[in-house]
Motif scaffolding. Structure first.
Motif, mmCIF file in Angstrom:
data_model
loop_
_atom_site.group_PDB
_atom_site.id
_atom_site.type_symbol
_atom_site.label_atom_id
_atom_site.label_comp_id
_atom_site.label_asym_id
_atom_site.label_seq_id
_atom_site.Cartn_x
_atom_site.Cartn_y
_atom_site.Cartn_z
ATOM 1 N N ARG A 242 39.999 40.929 43.818
ATOM 2 C CA ARG A 242 39.794 41.248 42.402
ATOM 3 C C ARG A 242 39.024 42.558 42.323
ATOM 4 N NH1 ARG A 242 36.314 38.148 39.493
ATOM 5 N NH2 ARG A 242 37.273 38.648 37.486
ATOM 6 N N SER A 244 37.243 45.456 39.667
ATOM 7 C CA SER A 244 36.816 45.846 38.327
ATOM 8 C C SER A 244 37.580 47.101 37.921
ATOM 9 C CB SER A 244 35.313 46.135 38.319
ATOM 10 O OG SER A 244 35.047 47.348 39.014
ATOM 11 N N SER A 268 48.103 42.671 39.085
ATOM 12 C CA SER A 268 48.365 41.759 37.969
ATOM 13 C C SER A 268 47.764 42.344 36.693
ATOM 14 C CB SER A 268 47.737 40.401 38.259
ATOM 15 O OG SER A 268 46.317 40.527 38.296
ATOM 16 N N ASP A 271 42.403 40.444 33.713
ATOM 17 C CA ASP A 271 42.005 39.158 33.157
ATOM 18 C C ASP A 271 41.055 39.375 31.972
ATOM 19 O OD1 ASP A 271 39.541 39.839 34.277
ATOM 20 O OD2 ASP A 271 39.815 38.558 36.037
ATOM 21 N N TRP A 275 39.184 42.568 34.961
ATOM 22 C CA TRP A 275 39.397 42.732 36.401
ATOM 23 C C TRP A 275 40.866 42.515 36.739
ATOM 24 C CZ3 TRP A 275 35.349 42.324 40.568
ATOM 25 C CH2 TRP A 275 34.097 42.712 40.087
ATOM 26 N N THR A 276 41.331 43.211 37.785
ATOM 27 C CA THR A 276 42.726 43.151 38.212
ATOM 28 C C THR A 276 42.821 42.553 39.603
ATOM 29 O OG1 THR A 276 43.221 45.144 36.935
ATOM 30 C CG2 THR A 276 44.808 44.518 38.632
ATOM 31 N N ARG A 277 43.801 41.659 39.800
ATOM 32 C CA ARG A 277 44.016 41.056 41.110
ATOM 33 C C ARG A 277 45.116 41.825 41.843
ATOM 34 N NH1 ARG A 277 44.554 34.721 42.554
ATOM 35 N NH2 ARG A 277 42.807 34.748 41.105
ATOM 36 N N GLU A 300 35.878 41.841 44.693
ATOM 37 C CA GLU A 300 35.638 40.479 45.166
ATOM 38 C C GLU A 300 36.858 40.024 45.952
ATOM 39 O OE1 GLU A 300 35.059 35.849 43.667
ATOM 40 O OE2 GLU A 300 35.445 37.444 42.199
ATOM 41 N N LEU A 302 39.159 37.394 47.542
ATOM 42 C CA LEU A 302 39.476 35.983 47.303
ATOM 43 C C LEU A 302 40.046 35.317 48.554
ATOM 44 C CD1 LEU A 302 41.106 36.334 43.766
ATOM 45 C CD2 LEU A 302 38.720 35.867 44.337
#
Length: 325
Positions: A242, A244, A268, A271, A275-277, A300, A302
């Protein structure tokens, strides 16, 4: 467009000698049928061009024929003064030669092209190496270049990254490549063609005799294949991260182009926190820890779990060091 292609065919045959219709078509990015039509047009114009059938056939200019259609366009003249690499040329011992050649070319150009080419030199400068990296010492580069040019084998003592670190090799040098300010030698060792970093050659001794460089060997094609294989070898896994908005923006400055491209393709929608995954390739857990720590609190991880755990351990140890009890 067609007139330019006809001139290109003449210049290719003048510089390369015999070429098949398929080779001409591939080089000029047209169909073989188009080459056939162009050759007929050149015949009709009185160009002494003939062709032979068979596996070793092809088109060829009559011996001694030289076209005078070698005038440079403005764009071509400008591009020549952007194509030089003064740093690598100097390392090869050709710095003065390149300068002299450019001066002669400048003097031979018509006044209007000379002015345009001069502005190119005044306004654009190519510096190939990346930031924060000095040029590597390449003590044996002239000897390597001589072996490449004259096709004579060499015996080298080479330092590599895995054990045993120092090895002896008999090499048949096929070509040199400079990438990001570093020189690489492409050479046959035994039955295989391999890549060697010139700065890692510790000793070099020319060997008597010569070798035959395979006529079908294409240095540029080999290098592209080597890079693709190298990238595939490095990227053994993936990480889901993830980022920012600031982390996503900083990614292009801190990560390699391959990682940035993968992030862009897998991103993606943001959210609720913005934040973008993304899913990106990683070289190893240890390497990835260092890479993602550069993004700080803007990233971050995951998965994979072992990477997430290593980051947690590292940040805990950092916190303990900077905030002792």
């Amino acid at each position: 467009m067609r007139a330019s292609r006809l001139v290109s065919i003449l210049l290719l045959l003048q510089t390369r000698g015999r070429m098949t219709a398929q080779e001409l078509a591939d080089r000029l990015e047209v169909s073989v049928r188009t080459i056939y039509r162009d050759v007929e047009s050149l015949h009709a114009a009185g160009i002494p061009l003939y062709g032979d059938a068979g596996p070793k056939g092809g088109y060829q200019l009559l011996d001694g024929y030289r076209t005078r259609l070698t005038g440079l366009t403005a764009d071509e003249a400008e591009s020549l003064f952007l194509a030089g690499l003064p740093g690598p040329a100097a390392e090869l011992g050709l710095g003065a030669v390149v300068t002299a050649a450019q001066l002669k070319l400048m003097a031979a150009l018509p006044v209007e092209l000379r002015d345009r080419a001069g502005r190119i030199q005044e306004r654009f400068h190519l510096d190939a190496p990346t930031w924060y990296r000095d040029r590597e010492p390449v003590t044996h580069l002239p000897a390597v270049a001589d072996a490449v040019w004259n096709e004579h084998p060499i015996q080298v003592r080479y330092r590599r990254w895995r054990a045993p670190q120092e090895v002896e090799r008999r090499l048949e040098p096929y070509g040199l490549v400079v990438k990001a300010g570093r020189w690489y030698l492409v050479a046959r060792a035994g039955e295989h063609v391999r890549t060697y970093r010139v700065s890692q050659i510790l000793d070099l001794h020319p060997l008597p005799g010569t070798f035959t460089r395979p006529p079908e060997f294409d240095l540029a094609a080999y290098w592209q294949g080597y890079l693709a294989e190298f990238e595939a070898r490095l990227r053994w896994g993936e990480a889901v991260v993830r980022l920012s908005p600031r982390g996503l923006e900083r990614l292009a400055d801190l990560m390699t182009p391959g990682v940035v491209a993968a992030a862009g393709e897998s991103a993606s929608p943001p959210d609720e926190e913005g934040w973008t995954r993304v899913t990106v390739p990683i070289e190893s857990i240890e390497h990835a820890v260092g890479e993602f720590l550069r993004l700080g609190i803007d990233a971050e991880v995951l998965s994979p779990p072992e990477l997430r755990d290593r980051l947690a351990e590292t940040t805990y140890e950092l916190s303990a060091r900077y905030n002792p009890p």
